[in-house]
Design a protein around this motif. Structure first.
Motif, PDB file in Angstrom:
ATOM      1  N   GLY A 320       0.820  -1.215   0.000  1.00  0.00           N
ATOM      2  CA  GLY A 320       0.000   0.000   0.000  1.00  0.00           C
ATOM      3  C   GLY A 320       0.848   1.256   0.000  1.00  0.00           C
ATOM      4  O   GLY A 320       0.568   2.211  -0.741  1.00  0.00           O
ATOM      5  N   VAL A 321       1.904   1.265   0.812  1.00  0.00           N
ATOM      6  CA  VAL A 321       2.787   2.437   0.870  1.00  0.00           C
ATOM      7  C   VAL A 321       3.489   2.637  -0.467  1.00  0.00           C
ATOM      8  O   VAL A 321       3.593   3.764  -0.977  1.00  0.00           O
ATOM      9  CB  VAL A 321       3.815   2.280   2.012  1.00  0.00           C
ATOM     10  CG1 VAL A 321       4.876   3.365   1.929  1.00  0.00           C
ATOM     11  CG2 VAL A 321       3.113   2.317   3.362  1.00  0.00           C
ATOM     12  N   LEU A 322       3.974   1.543  -1.062  1.00  0.00           N
ATOM     13  CA  LEU A 322       4.676   1.647  -2.345  1.00  0.00           C
ATOM     14  C   LEU A 322       3.731   2.133  -3.443  1.00  0.00           C
ATOM     15  O   LEU A 322       4.131   2.938  -4.295  1.00  0.00           O
ATOM     16  CB  LEU A 322       5.272   0.290  -2.717  1.00  0.00           C
ATOM     17  CG  LEU A 322       6.076   0.232  -4.024  1.00  0.00           C
ATOM     18  CD1 LEU A 322       7.197   1.258  -4.021  1.00  0.00           C
ATOM     19  CD2 LEU A 322       6.640  -1.177  -4.250  1.00  0.00           C
ATOM     20  N   PHE A 323       2.480   1.670  -3.425  1.00  0.00           N
ATOM     21  CA  PHE A 323       1.491   2.129  -4.413  1.00  0.00           C
ATOM     22  C   PHE A 323       1.302   3.636  -4.314  1.00  0.00           C
ATOM     23  O   PHE A 323       1.315   4.351  -5.327  1.00  0.00           O
ATOM     24  CB  PHE A 323       0.161   1.412  -4.183  1.00  0.00           C
ATOM     25  CG  PHE A 323      -0.918   1.805  -5.158  1.00  0.00           C
ATOM     26  CD1 PHE A 323      -1.104   1.102  -6.338  1.00  0.00           C
ATOM     27  CD2 PHE A 323      -1.750   2.893  -4.906  1.00  0.00           C
ATOM     28  CE1 PHE A 323      -2.092   1.471  -7.245  1.00  0.00           C
ATOM     29  CE2 PHE A 323      -2.737   3.268  -5.798  1.00  0.00           C
ATOM     30  CZ  PHE A 323      -2.904   2.559  -6.973  1.00  0.00           C
ATOM     31  N   VAL A 324       1.138   4.133  -3.107  1.00  0.00           N
ATOM     32  CA  VAL A 324       0.922   5.571  -2.907  1.00  0.00           C
ATOM     33  C   VAL A 324       2.145   6.368  -3.345  1.00  0.00           C
ATOM     34  O   VAL A 324       2.033   7.390  -4.033  1.00  0.00           O
ATOM     35  CB  VAL A 324       0.587   5.860  -1.431  1.00  0.00           C
ATOM     36  CG1 VAL A 324       0.572   7.367  -1.169  1.00  0.00           C
ATOM     37  CG2 VAL A 324      -0.765   5.253  -1.071  1.00  0.00           C
ATOM     38  N   LEU A 325       3.348   5.899  -2.961  1.00  0.00           N
ATOM     39  CA  LEU A 325       4.569   6.629  -3.310  1.00  0.00           C
ATOM     40  C   LEU A 325       4.802   6.651  -4.823  1.00  0.00           C
ATOM     41  O   LEU A 325       5.186   7.675  -5.392  1.00  0.00           O
ATOM     42  CB  LEU A 325       5.770   6.002  -2.608  1.00  0.00           C
ATOM     43  CG  LEU A 325       5.832   6.173  -1.083  1.00  0.00           C
ATOM     44  CD1 LEU A 325       7.031   5.438  -0.505  1.00  0.00           C
ATOM     45  CD2 LEU A 325       5.877   7.649  -0.705  1.00  0.00           C
ATOM     46  N   LYS A 326       4.563   5.516  -5.491  1.00  0.00           N
ATOM     47  CA  LYS A 326       4.741   5.469  -6.954  1.00  0.00           C
ATOM     48  C   LYS A 326       3.714   6.354  -7.652  1.00  0.00           C
ATOM     49  O   LYS A 326       4.059   7.081  -8.600  1.00  0.00           O
ATOM     50  CB  LYS A 326       4.614   4.029  -7.447  1.00  0.00           C
ATOM     51  CG  LYS A 326       4.734   3.880  -8.978  1.00  0.00           C
ATOM     52  CD  LYS A 326       6.094   4.324  -9.498  1.00  0.00           C
ATOM     53  CE  LYS A 326       6.210   4.114 -10.999  1.00  0.00           C
ATOM     54  NZ  LYS A 326       7.505   4.574 -11.547  1.00  0.00           N
ATOM     55  N   ALA A 327       2.470   6.316  -7.202  1.00  0.00           N
ATOM     56  CA  ALA A 327       1.438   7.160  -7.803  1.00  0.00           C
ATOM     57  C   ALA A 327       1.774   8.640  -7.619  1.00  0.00           C
ATOM     58  O   ALA A 327       1.635   9.439  -8.547  1.00  0.00           O
ATOM     59  CB  ALA A 327       0.076   6.845  -7.186  1.00  0.00           C
ATOM     60  N   LEU A 328       2.233   9.001  -6.421  1.00  0.00           N
ATOM     61  CA  LEU A 328       2.624  10.387  -6.163  1.00  0.00           C
ATOM     62  C   LEU A 328       3.811  10.799  -7.028  1.00  0.00           C
ATOM     63  O   LEU A 328       3.827  11.899  -7.602  1.00  0.00           O
ATOM     64  CB  LEU A 328       2.971  10.564  -4.687  1.00  0.00           C
ATOM     65  CG  LEU A 328       1.810  10.715  -3.715  1.00  0.00           C
ATOM     66  CD1 LEU A 328       2.335  10.742  -2.280  1.00  0.00           C
ATOM     67  CD2 LEU A 328       1.018  11.997  -4.009  1.00  0.00           C
ATOM     68  N   ALA A 329       4.819   9.921  -7.113  1.00  0.00           N
ATOM     69  CA  ALA A 329       6.012  10.246  -7.899  1.00  0.00           C
ATOM     70  C   ALA A 329       5.654  10.454  -9.368  1.00  0.00           C
ATOM     71  O   ALA A 329       6.150  11.392 -10.015  1.00  0.00           O
ATOM     72  CB  ALA A 329       7.049   9.136  -7.754  1.00  0.00           C
ATOM     73  N   SER A 330       4.790   9.605  -9.910  1.00  0.00           N
ATOM     74  CA  SER A 330       4.389   9.744 -11.313  1.00  0.00           C
ATOM     75  C   SER A 330       3.581  11.022 -11.529  1.00  0.00           C
ATOM     76  O   SER A 330       3.800  11.755 -12.501  1.00  0.00           O
ATOM     77  CB  SER A 330       3.570   8.524 -11.750  1.00  0.00           C
ATOM     78  OG  SER A 330       4.353   7.354 -11.720  1.00  0.00           O
ATOM     79  N   ALA A 331       2.628  11.283 -10.638  1.00  0.00           N
ATOM     80  CA  ALA A 331       1.797  12.478 -10.768  1.00  0.00           C
ATOM     81  C   ALA A 331       2.626  13.746 -10.632  1.00  0.00           C
ATOM     82  O   ALA A 331       2.436  14.712 -11.380  1.00  0.00           O
ATOM     83  CB  ALA A 331       0.687  12.456  -9.720  1.00  0.00           C
ATOM     84  N   ILE A 332       3.568  13.762  -9.696  1.00  0.00           N
ATOM     85  CA  ILE A 332       4.422  14.944  -9.503  1.00  0.00           C
ATOM     86  C   ILE A 332       5.338  15.138 -10.700  1.00  0.00           C
ATOM     87  O   ILE A 332       5.566  16.264 -11.153  1.00  0.00           O
ATOM     88  CB  ILE A 332       5.216  14.809  -8.192  1.00  0.00           C
ATOM     89  CG1 ILE A 332       4.262  14.922  -6.996  1.00  0.00           C
ATOM     90  CG2 ILE A 332       6.301  15.883  -8.103  1.00  0.00           C
ATOM     91  CD1 ILE A 332       4.882  14.526  -5.671  1.00  0.00           C
ATOM     92  N   SER A 333       5.869  14.039 -11.229  1.00  0.00           N
ATOM     93  CA  SER A 333       6.760  14.145 -12.396  1.00  0.00           C
ATOM     94  C   SER A 333       6.024  14.769 -13.571  1.00  0.00           C
ATOM     95  O   SER A 333       6.492  15.745 -14.182  1.00  0.00           O
ATOM     96  CB  SER A 333       7.293  12.764 -12.769  1.00  0.00           C
ATOM     97  OG  SER A 333       8.100  12.230 -11.745  1.00  0.00           O
ATOM     98  N   LEU A 334       4.870  14.217 -13.918  1.00  0.00           N
ATOM     99  CA  LEU A 334       4.118  14.728 -15.062  1.00  0.00           C
ATOM    100  C   LEU A 334       3.508  16.092 -14.772  1.00  0.00           C
ATOM    101  O   LEU A 334       3.490  16.975 -15.633  1.00  0.00           O
ATOM    102  CB  LEU A 334       3.024  13.727 -15.447  1.00  0.00           C
ATOM    103  CG  LEU A 334       3.523  12.404 -16.027  1.00  0.00           C
ATOM    104  CD1 LEU A 334       2.372  11.416 -16.168  1.00  0.00           C
ATOM    105  CD2 LEU A 334       4.190  12.629 -17.381  1.00  0.00           C
ATOM    106  N   GLY A 335       3.016  16.264 -13.572  1.00  0.00           N
ATOM    107  CA  GLY A 335       2.369  17.528 -13.220  1.00  0.00           C
ATOM    108  C   GLY A 335       3.314  18.699 -13.128  1.00  0.00           C
ATOM    109  O   GLY A 335       2.915  19.851 -13.304  1.00  0.00           O
ATOM    110  N   SER A 336       4.607  18.423 -12.877  1.00  0.00           N
ATOM    111  CA  SER A 336       5.577  19.515 -12.763  1.00  0.00           C
ATOM    112  C   SER A 336       6.241  19.857 -14.095  1.00  0.00           C
ATOM    113  O   SER A 336       6.942  20.863 -14.189  1.00  0.00           O
ATOM    114  CB  SER A 336       6.655  19.151 -11.737  1.00  0.00           C
ATOM    115  OG  SER A 336       7.385  18.011 -12.152  1.00  0.00           O
TER     116      SER A 336
END
Length: 592
Positions: A320-336
């Protein structure tokens, strides 16, 4: 010498478009060339990305960045920020050279008849390499398909091919890229059918399969890093066994929608801070680097992390923690502002989600049993369908990379469930969602560009019968005898629109009556507030006819300049619209 050679080569390529009876063979040959180019693109880009990972993060050759247990030193967390700085520099350079934002293959085929810019696509491919090579949580697949599809578009244009054939070679490029990236020709082919061309037909099967097979073979021969998944023996599944996986598909589709919305939320968050756009990828890189200090599995596309998780017994809370961290990392990468896509990230996130669901069911002691490895594979397909689209594409992807047909029922059932959920509740894949946010009403690769080119100006009749305001009904009758025309546009002394007069209404007055001799034609005006303009689309014109309840409307220059320039009938509008729809269907199916 070079200029003369180019001039001589151009007619040769153009003559390909007039190949006549051998046209189908010519298209197959061009599809093979596009497949070779796609294989070379994937091999080169994957090699460069791996070289950057080895150089920048100090990992050993042949290992994956996202498979690392921890960063070698905390200072390596700054590498994504350095990549963000390079992205900002490429944006500055593109502005200096006035490079337009690239048109992706879906938009190209839907709106522009398959025409793409090679220069813009090279820029996007370079930005994708920088983003993934410096550790941003994005995949290379967007760069692969962009560059390979643009090569197909360029080759088709130089060869003088027709609109539908250009669209086909764009699909060949994208199909070849995906086939080469995963060593999966069927996956690449259906990616071309479902996502880039928008339809499957017998006429398209040959070129797409030739490109996909050729690209996969070239990439394999050149040693490109391709994705394979090794699993144990899984028993054959029946129809009833697929029911729990349908529920997993629904969960995967919901998670896909959440991740897509998260990317937009991050973009809006950066915009809300009023941070300069060129600074955003640097800040985004710092945040992604911070996440990498917690787990490097969130870096880059996630190939190594996927292999790691499929072969390990990770606890439920850790998943669960890894899912959240990967989703955040992908969203931040594309969103920035980093460039890339969510193709492989969605596969990795889906695998984590599926495995977590299976472990949660076991922990809750529910009367269901899902094998964690099988659930991970089904989760991969369902979440990727939600993000990327194409249920058959993702089904074939899982089947080809695992080499196990026993799981086909479960994978297909979950993929369809996820596809239906996303289509009915959200309506977009990640690519079309981004286009929607830009104001483009595109939900797939179907050729809407042909219909968009169908404007009022292209359909109107310029020879308009007019009459001046202020003339009497008697004078109108003299100019337009009964039966000469049905309607006349009335204009003022400067040619500006005043309304439409039905000739039959003018003859409703008794001939020779005092009122016919004295009354002005202005008393018979209809539709003074309803006009069309040349730039309006067929859909806008149809809506205007519906509002006015008129069978014919005048076309004026503009809202500020109501000079009459033409006339359009409702019957002609719908006839032309039907003709263009038929042409679009013929282009899609390869019929003539």
């Amino acid at each position: 010498m070079t200029e003369a050679t180019n001039k001589a080569a151009a007619p040769t390529l153009r003559s390909i478009g007039a190949a006549g009876r051998y046209r189908g063979l010519v298209i197959l040959a061009l599809a093979g060339l596009v497949g070779i180019a796609a294989g070379l693109v994937v091999t080169a880009m994957s090699w460069i990305a791996q070289f950057l990972h080895t150089l920048l993060f100090g990992i050993s050759s042949g290992t994956r960045l996202s498979a690392q247990v921890a960063l070698a030193t905390p200072a390596l967390a700054l590498v994504p920020a350095a990549g963000g700085l390079l992205i900002a520099l490429t944006v500055l350079l593109s502005r200096r050279f006035r490079t337009r934002p690239p048109v992706d293959p879906i938009e190209a085929n839907a709106v522009h008849g398959g025409r793409m810019s090679t220069r813009e696509s090279l820029l996007l491919a370079a930005q994708t390499l920088i983003s993934s090579g410096f550790g941003a949580s994005v995949g290379l697949e967007a760069g692969y398909t962009q560059l390979a599809a643009s090569i197909g578009s360029r080759l088709a244009t130089l060869s003088g091919l027709r609109r539908n054939e250009i669209r086909t070679l764009v699909g060949c490029g994208a199909a070849g890229a995906i086939a080469a990236a995963f060593g999966a020709p069927l996956t690449g082919a259906f990616y071309g059918f479902e996502l880039i061309i928008g339809v499957y037909s017998i006429g398209l099967l040959g070129p797409i399969m030739v490109a996909a097979l050729t690209a996969s073979l070239v990439a394999t021969l050149l040693g490109a890093a391709q994705t394979t998944i090794h699993i144990g023996v899984i028993p054959q599944l029946g129809a009833w066994d697929a029911l729990p996986f349908i529920l997993l598909g629904i969960v995967g589709g919901g998670a896909a929608i959440a991740v897509m919305r998260l990317v937009v939320l991050v973009e809006r968050g950066f915009a809300w801070t009023r941070m300069p756009p060129l600074l955003r990828p640097v800040i985004g890189g710092l945040i992604v680097g911070g996440i990498a200090l917690l787990t490097p599995q969130a870096l880059s596309s996630g190939h190594g992390a996927l292999d790691l998780q499929l072969g390990s017994n990770t606890a439920l809370n850790a998943l669960g923690v890894l899912f959240v961290l990967k989703a955040l990392a992908s969203a931040i990468s594309l969103g920035s502002g980093f460039r890339g896509g969510l193709f492989f990230a969605s596969l990795f996130l889906g695998a984590l989600l599926g495995k977590a669901v299976a472990l949660a069911i076991t922990a809750a002691d529910l009367p269901l049993h899902l094998d964690p490895t099988l659930a991970a594979l089904v989760g991969m397909a369902s979440m990727a369908v939600g993000v990327v689209g194409g249920p058959l594409t993702m089904t074939f992807l899982v089947l080809e990379v695992t080499g196990d047909l026993a799981i086909s029922v479960a994978v297909l059932a979950a993929s369809i469930a996820a596809s239906v959920l996303v289509r009915e509740t959200f309506g977009f894949s990640f690519s079309t969602w981004r286009l929607h946010l830009r104001g483009e009403s595109i939900r797939g690769a179907h050729d809407v560009g042909r219909l968009r080119n169908l404007t009022v100006g292209s359909m109107m009749r310029p020879d308009v019968k007019t009459a001046r305001c202020g003339i009497t009904i008697e004078a109108f009758r003299e100019a337009y005898p009964l039966g000469s025309t049905e309607r006349v546009v009335v204009v003022d002394d400067r040619g500006r629109y005043a309304g439409i007069v039905l000739v039959a209404d003018a003859y409703a007055r008794r001939v020779g009556s005092p009122e016919a001799a004295e009354l002005q034609i202005n008393s018979l005006l209809k539709f003074p507030d309803y006009v069309l303009m040349p730039w309006q689309s067929a859909e806008q014109a149809a809506a205007r006819f519906e509002q006015s309840h008129s069978e014919e409307l005048a076309v004026v220059q503009s809202q500020d300049n109501p000079t009459v320039v033409g006339l359009l009938t409702e019957a002609h509008l719908y006839r032309r619209y039907a003709e263009e729809l038929d042409k679009s269907r013929q282009d899609l199916t390869g019929e003539t």
